[in-house]
Every structure is written in structure tokens, then in C-alpha cells.
Design an enzyme around this catalytic site. Structure first.
Site, PDB file in Angstrom:
ATOM      1  N   ASN A 272      10.738   0.230  -2.430  1.00 44.26           N
ATOM      2  CA  ASN A 272      10.112   1.546  -2.313  1.00 44.26           C
ATOM      3  C   ASN A 272      11.035   2.397  -1.442  1.00 44.26           C
ATOM      4  OD1 ASN A 272       8.554   3.779  -1.793  1.00 44.26           O
ATOM      5  ND2 ASN A 272       6.992   2.690  -0.598  1.00 44.26           N
TER       6      ASN A 272
ATOM      7  N   LYS B 164      10.797   5.455  -0.703  1.00 41.86           N
ATOM      8  CA  LYS B 164      10.108   6.507   0.066  1.00 41.86           C
ATOM      9  C   LYS B 164      10.858   7.839  -0.077  1.00 41.86           C
ATOM     10  CE  LYS B 164       8.215   2.863   2.913  1.00 41.86           C
ATOM     11  NZ  LYS B 164       7.698   2.405   4.186  1.00 41.86           N
TER      12      LYS B 164
ATOM     13  N   HIS C 186      -0.414   3.802  -1.220  1.00 43.93           N
ATOM     14  CA  HIS C 186       0.460   3.384  -0.118  1.00 43.93           C
ATOM     15  C   HIS C 186      -0.099   3.904   1.203  1.00 43.93           C
ATOM     16  CE1 HIS C 186       3.918   2.927   2.492  1.00 43.93           C
ATOM     17  NE2 HIS C 186       4.342   2.003   1.635  1.00 43.93           N
TER      18      HIS C 186
ATOM     19  N   GLU D 137       1.235   5.183   3.678  1.00 45.02           N
ATOM     20  CA  GLU D 137       1.758   6.484   4.128  1.00 45.02           C
ATOM     21  C   GLU D 137       1.065   7.636   3.384  1.00 45.02           C
ATOM     22  OE1 GLU D 137       5.854   5.412   3.599  1.00 45.02           O
ATOM     23  OE2 GLU D 137       5.659   4.031   5.284  1.00 45.02           O
TER      24      GLU D 137
ATOM     25  N   GLU E 153      -0.001  -4.676   2.395  1.00 44.30           N
ATOM     26  CA  GLU E 153       0.935  -4.122   3.370  1.00 44.30           C
ATOM     27  C   GLU E 153       0.190  -3.795   4.661  1.00 44.30           C
ATOM     28  OE1 GLU E 153       4.636  -2.367   1.220  1.00 44.30           O
ATOM     29  OE2 GLU E 153       3.187  -0.778   1.539  1.00 44.30           O
TER      30      GLU E 153
ATOM     31  N   GLY F 191       7.762  -0.734   8.620  1.00 40.60           N
ATOM     32  CA  GLY F 191       8.804   0.012   9.316  1.00 40.60           C
ATOM     33  C   GLY F 191       8.874  -0.277  10.810  1.00 40.60           C
TER      34      GLY F 191
ATOM     35  N   SER G 276       8.210  -4.843   6.707  1.00 39.23           N
ATOM     36  CA  SER G 276       9.371  -5.439   7.376  1.00 39.23           C
ATOM     37  C   SER G 276       9.897  -6.699   6.689  1.00 39.23           C
ATOM     38  CB  SER G 276       9.060  -5.702   8.857  1.00 39.23           C
ATOM     39  OG  SER G 276       8.773  -4.476   9.519  1.00 39.23           O
TER      40      SER G 276
HETATM   41  P1  13P Z   1       9.336  -1.562   5.389  1.00 27.41           P
HETATM   42  O1  13P Z   1       9.916  -2.645   4.514  1.00 27.41           O
HETATM   43  O2  13P Z   1      10.353  -0.551   5.802  1.00 27.41           O
HETATM   44  O3  13P Z   1       8.543  -2.118   6.518  1.00 27.41           O
HETATM   45  O4  13P Z   1       8.298  -0.745   4.470  1.00 27.41           O
HETATM   46  C1  13P Z   1       7.337  -1.439   3.754  1.00 27.41           C
HETATM   47  C2  13P Z   1       6.705  -0.515   2.787  1.00 27.41           C
HETATM   48  O5  13P Z   1       5.991   0.396   3.176  1.00 27.41           O
HETATM   49  C3  13P Z   1       6.986  -0.699   1.360  1.00 27.41           C
HETATM   50  O6  13P Z   1       6.136   0.054   0.571  1.00 27.41           O
END
Ligand code: 13P
Length: 249
Positions: free
Chosen positions: A9, A11, A95, A97, A167, A173, A213
Site C-alpha cells: 500500500n 499510500k 484503511h 487512515e 492492521e 508506521g 510495520s
Molecule cells: P506500515 O507497513 O508502514 O506500518 O503500514 C501498514 C499499512 O498501513 C498498510 O496498509
């Protein structure tokens, strides 16, 4: 047997040009891999050019959202029907976010999921608890209510086109991944919810990704867990060597 699915992803990283360059390089590195599914989710803007760059590739393109309608007066909306026309294969929905910054709700994810499936696309539906929810012992309640809300009215026959990504918000992150055991515990719980709502066979077949992560250094241990079938990766999917290592875990 559940086929492993490794998804990147991206983003709001990588411009259109960067996405295309990256996809081409990735394509060279990952040629011929068929025992696992490989998915990348670039910015919407790049979906079309990346798909062109990946003709005849084993890498599938996803988007990071999709609308609950195919057309209408929805300024900035992204129609799954239009995505289908481009050759997009998956849409990531719910997601954390989107939930955090765009007020995404389970009810909206549910409507989006139904429309994505109607358009013959596959979906990656994300669920996960915050740190506060975990620390107050509410993880299972939260996951249960998210799965319930997102899957309202979804039929048994649609499950083969859905992947669930667990997640935990506190692991995204932050560099702080859930331990393989912690992740597997929630995955097993989700599988139990699917068994309860549908049946044991459906629960045994649905693929569950872990996200938060994930890195080349920890993917092997995560994938060794019985209920973890894949990874949804943010940061570590943005570098060629790192994404290659993740796919070839
Ligand atoms: P990270 O791998 O950067 O922690 O992000 C995970 C994520 O949100 C994937 O959709």
C-alpha cells in the site's frame, strides 16, 4: 490451501512517474512468481499508467479506496466501474487512515464493499484496534463490530473475492509490529467470526493479511503463523529490494 497474498500500500507516496518506474523494476524482479499473489496499490492517479506498464505481469493493481456508487454527483469520488474499465483488480477498503482522517465508517465500508463486488473487483477490507482499545481489553469487541458492520448483507458466495487485513492501528508506521503470536490470535478470532456468520469451510478459505510495520526482517515469522496468509505493507513496500524480499519471504 490459501494462496499467500503480499500487497504494497503506497499510500500518498510515489508520483505517477515514480510509480511507473517502480512497477517496471518490480516486474523484472518478480517475474514468474505464481505461488503467491502480488498486489500494489499506487496513488489513484497512477493506476492507469501502472496497469499499462504491467501488461502480462503477475503483479495486480489495487486502489486505496472505491466509491459505493458507480456514478453520480460525488465530487472527488472514485467509481469502481471506472476502475474495472482500467484493469484494476482490488480495492483496499476501510484503511485505518481513511477511518482516522476521512471519517470512514463500517457502514460506508459495507456499502463500498458491496459495490466493489458488484463490479467484479476484489476487496481488501481492513480492520484493527487502536492502542487505547487494546490496552483496555477491547480488541475482540472492536474487531467483531468492524467485521459485523463491514460484512452486513455480504453473501457466502462473495467471500472468495474478499481478503481481510488485520492492521492494529498502533502498529502502523510506528515500527512496532504485533508479535506473530499477537497477530495470529486476532486472525484466529476473525476466522472464528467468519465461521459463525457463514460456515467452517468459508472460514478456512478466506485469506487474512496482517499489516503494521511488516518488514523483510519479520515477515517470515509472521507468515509462519497458521492463520496469517499474507501481509499488507506500507513503508517497507516503497523500496525495491525491500518489497522484493517481502514477496520472496
Ligand atoms: P506500515 O507497513 O508502514 O506500518 O503500514 C501498514 C499499512 O498501513 C498498510 O496498509
Amino acid at each position: 490451501m490459501r494462496k499467500p497474498i503480499i500487497a504494497g500500500n503506497w499510500k500518498m507516496y510515489k508520483s505517477v512517474k515514480e510509480s511507473v518506474d517502480f512497477a517496471k523494476q518490480l516486474n523484472e524482479k518478480l517475474k514468474g512468481i505464481v505461488d503467491r499473489e502480488i498486489v500494489i496499490a499506487p496513488t489513484f492517479l497512477a493506476a492507469s499508467s501502472v496497469i499499462d506498464a504491467l501488461r502480462f505481469s503477475n503483479i495486480r493493481v489495487a486502489t486505496q479506496d472505491a466509491h459505493w456508487e458507480n456514478e453520480g454527483a460525488y465530487t472527488s469520488g472514485i467509481s469502481p466501474a471506472f476502475l474495472k474499465e482500467l484493469g484494476v483488480k482490488f480495492a483496499i477498503l476501510g484503511h485505518s487512515e481513511k477511518r482516522q482522517y476521512d471519517n470512514e465508517t463500517d457502514e460506508r465500508v459495507n456499502r463500498k464493499l458491496k459495490n466493489v463486488l458488484r463490479n467484479d473487483l476484489k476487496a481488501i477490507v481492513c480492520v484493527g484496534e487502536t492502542l487505547q482499545e487494546r490496552e483496555s481489553g477491547k480488541t475482540e469487541n472492536i474487531i467483531e463490530s468492524q467485521v459485523k458492520g463491514c460484512f452486513e448483507g455480504i453473501g457466502l458466495g462473495d467471500l472468495s473475492n474478499i481478503v481481510i487485513a488485520y492492521e492494529p492501528v498502533w502498529a502502523i508506521g510506528t515500527g512496532k509490529n504485533a508479535t506473530p503470536e499477537q497477530a495470529n490470535e486476532v486472525h484466529a478470532f476473525i476466522r472464528g467470526l467468519i465461521a459463525k456468520k457463514y460456515n467452517a469451510e468459508a472460514a478456512g478459505n478466506i485469506r487474512l493479511q496482517y499489516g503494521g510495520s511488516v518488514k523483510p526482517e519479520n515477515i517470515k515469522q509472521l507468515m509462519a503463523q497458521p492463520d496469517i496468509d499474507g501481509a499488507l505493507v506500507g513503508g517497507a513496500s516503497l523500496k525495491i529490494d525491500s518489497f522484493e524480499a517481502l514477496v520472496k519471504f
